[in-house]
Motif scaffolding. Sequence first.
Motif, mmCIF file in Angstrom:
data_model
loop_
_atom_site.group_PDB
_atom_site.id
_atom_site.type_symbol
_atom_site.label_atom_id
_atom_site.label_comp_id
_atom_site.label_asym_id
_atom_site.label_seq_id
_atom_site.Cartn_x
_atom_site.Cartn_y
_atom_site.Cartn_z
ATOM 1 N N PRO A 47 0.840 -1.203 0.000
ATOM 2 C CA PRO A 47 0.000 0.000 0.000
ATOM 3 C C PRO A 47 0.869 1.246 0.000
ATOM 4 O O PRO A 47 1.998 1.219 0.485
ATOM 5 C CB PRO A 47 -0.778 -0.129 1.313
ATOM 6 C CG PRO A 47 0.090 -0.943 2.197
ATOM 7 C CD PRO A 47 0.848 -1.882 1.290
ATOM 8 N N PRO A 103 -4.503 -0.899 -3.028
ATOM 9 C CA PRO A 103 -4.185 -1.407 -1.687
ATOM 10 C C PRO A 103 -4.262 -0.330 -0.619
ATOM 11 O O PRO A 103 -4.068 0.852 -0.900
ATOM 12 C CB PRO A 103 -2.759 -1.933 -1.832
ATOM 13 C CG PRO A 103 -2.204 -1.245 -3.016
ATOM 14 C CD PRO A 103 -3.354 -0.909 -3.920
ATOM 15 N N LYS A 104 -4.585 -0.766 0.595
ATOM 16 C CA LYS A 104 -4.611 0.148 1.723
ATOM 17 C C LYS A 104 -3.864 -0.470 2.890
ATOM 18 O O LYS A 104 -3.683 -1.684 2.954
ATOM 19 C CB LYS A 104 -6.026 0.540 2.118
ATOM 20 C CG LYS A 104 -6.871 -0.568 2.680
ATOM 21 C CD LYS A 104 -8.270 -0.090 3.031
ATOM 22 C CE LYS A 104 -8.998 0.298 1.788
ATOM 23 N NZ LYS A 104 -10.258 0.936 1.950
#
Length: 159
Positions: free
Chosen positions: A10, A108-109
């Motif tokens: 991320p 993404p995180k």
Amino acid sequence: MKEGRLTVLPPALAAGDIVSVAAPAGAVGRDAFRRGAEYIAGRGYRVAYREDIFSRHGYLAGDDDRRTDELKGCLADREAKALLLARGGYGTSRIIAGLPTAALRKKPKIVVGYSDATALLLYLRQKCGLAVFHGPFVTDSLRDITRLLATVSGRKSPL
């Protein structure tokens, strides 16, 4: 995780980014939660959570449906750059099957937790290759939250 799949990293957290908070396990105390959430907001992040995060169903933060819906929403939120968990306890492993992961490969995180949340971290790692973070809950010590925010924002951690 499928063999040969690359790890999905991320992006670093930046001032002004949205940090979602979910409670997929134990019931959350308002005072400790607000202290942590306000501290994170005071560091320049926008903290987002559902008001029903304080729900209670026995020792859990609401029934399985409430916690599943909240976690799905946080994972699917395209605006949020991070997902922090309110606290541990028990209950996360009951609700992770079928959580959405395809969006996390594309966008993404940062996902952070420990204790009971390890089940979620392993699920996300195996299902979509996401690099996850074993770190503090929103209700943990402010010193630990400070270190986490430094790490996930790419700044030197005050260790």
